[in-house]
Design a protein around this motif. Structure first.
Motif, short mmCIF file in Angstrom:
data_model
loop_
_atom_site.label_atom_id
_atom_site.label_comp_id
_atom_site.label_asym_id
_atom_site.label_seq_id
_atom_site.Cartn_x
_atom_site.Cartn_y
_atom_site.Cartn_z
N CYS A 82 1.73 -4.72 4.04
CA CYS A 82 0.67 -3.73 4.17
C CYS A 82 1.10 -2.62 5.12
CB CYS A 82 -0.61 -4.39 4.66
SG CYS A 82 -0.46 -5.20 6.27
N SER A 125 -11.18 -2.32 1.33
CA SER A 125 -9.99 -1.49 1.16
C SER A 125 -10.21 -0.10 1.75
CB SER A 125 -9.65 -1.38 -0.34
OG SER A 125 -9.33 -2.63 -0.88
N HIS A 131 -8.06 1.57 4.85
CA HIS A 131 -7.35 2.84 4.80
C HIS A 131 -7.89 3.85 5.79
CE1 HIS A 131 -4.68 1.95 1.48
NE2 HIS A 131 -5.69 1.40 0.83
#
Length: 293
Positions: free
Chosen positions: A26, A95, A99
């Motif tokens: 990631c 998600s 971000h």
């Protein structure tokens, strides 16, 4: 045709942009960043949501129709639709939070060579093992066969578990959520014991013990006419055995690659390809021998 073509192009672009990240860490993660814990939380959330939706879907129905709504059928299509929307929605939210809230660290620049840097590699450097060299290694095929067999056991047992519970045991549909959850939790908990067990008896014996646990599950299921509450016990056996052989086979694959990490992607890709082909052929064979009525 034009709309379909544009949709196909959009899907192709999405796959091209997202698929490489499957094999990458990631963004912003470091070596000390824990990744396995939230995978467990995500899996437990899916099973828990499935059980809750199935439970709520059947709770208002009483009397003679209760048995109908306890069995899996066309009436459960909205349940699985809501489950998929819920899972995708939760994944999209987290998600987005990832971000927006994760800061990427700056990569360290490679050190520039100076007058003290050696011009030649040390003589003790290991030889470069390219992808084609693996094809001449017998251990590559041995570990590949072991990994493929492991995936057959794990994937097929998970694929047909829901059918076994609903059609063979005639259990209520809520068990297709609770039994996989018990399997997953038992496998997760048993994975903590694998490291000390590996040190005591080695990887080969650890894998053999996992196979013995799965054989105990298979014998119990084959010989017992009715399981009743014991279905949870056999779920623990299957989850523990599958986790043991899967983790051990992955460790054996890592041992096979060893220091040759530059060609490790070929090894993992070849083994993943073999297990996908084997699972597809196995499902086709099972469906042809025992077709659904």
């Amino acid at each position: 045709m034009g709309e379909a073509g544009r949709g196909n192009d959009g899907g192709t672009i999405c796959v091209l942009l997202s698929f490489p990240f499957i094999f990458s860490p990631c963004l912003g993660c470091q070596a000390s960043t824990p990744e396995y814990a939230f995978t467990v939380v995500a899996s437990i959330t899916v099973y828990g949501a499935a059980w809750l939706l199935l439970h709520l879907q059947g709770s208002p129905h009483m009397g003679s129709t209760q048995d109908v709504y306890d069995q899996l059928g066309v009436q459960d299509v909205p349940v699985f639709r809501n489950l998929s929307l819920l899972v995708v929605g939760i994944g999209a939210v987290f998600s987005l939070l990832f971000h927006l809230g994760t800061r990427e660290g700056r990569r360290r620049q490679a050190e520039e060579p100076d007058e003290r840097s050696p011009l030649l590699a040390p003589a003790t450097a290991r030889p470069l093992l390219l992808w084609k060299h693996w094809l001449r290694e017998p251990a590559f095929y041995q570990v590949g066969l072991l990994y493929m067999s492991t995936r057959l056991i794990v994937n097929l047992s998970q694929t047909y578990m829901a059918m076994y519970l609903t059609y063979s045991l005639n259990l209520p549909k809520k068990f297709i959520a609770t039994i996989p959850l018990v399997m997953y939790l038992s496998g997760f908990l048993s994975s903590f014991l694998l490291k000390p067990v590996n040190k005591c008896i080695g990887r080969n014996m650890t894998y053999f013990v996992g196979l013995l646990v799965i054989l105990a599950f298979a014998a119990w299921v084959a010989l017992a006419d009715e399981l009743g509450v014991a279905v949870y016990v056999v779920a623990v056996l299957l989850g523990t055995g599958c986790a043991t052989i899967l983790v051990t086979s992955l460790a054996m694959t890592a041992d096979l690659i060893g220091p040759h990490t530059h060609s490790g992607a070929f090894v993992y890709g070849a083994m993943s390809f073999s297990d996908k082909v084997a699972n597809g052929l196995a499902v086709m064979a099972i469906q042809s021998l025992h077709p659904c009525s």
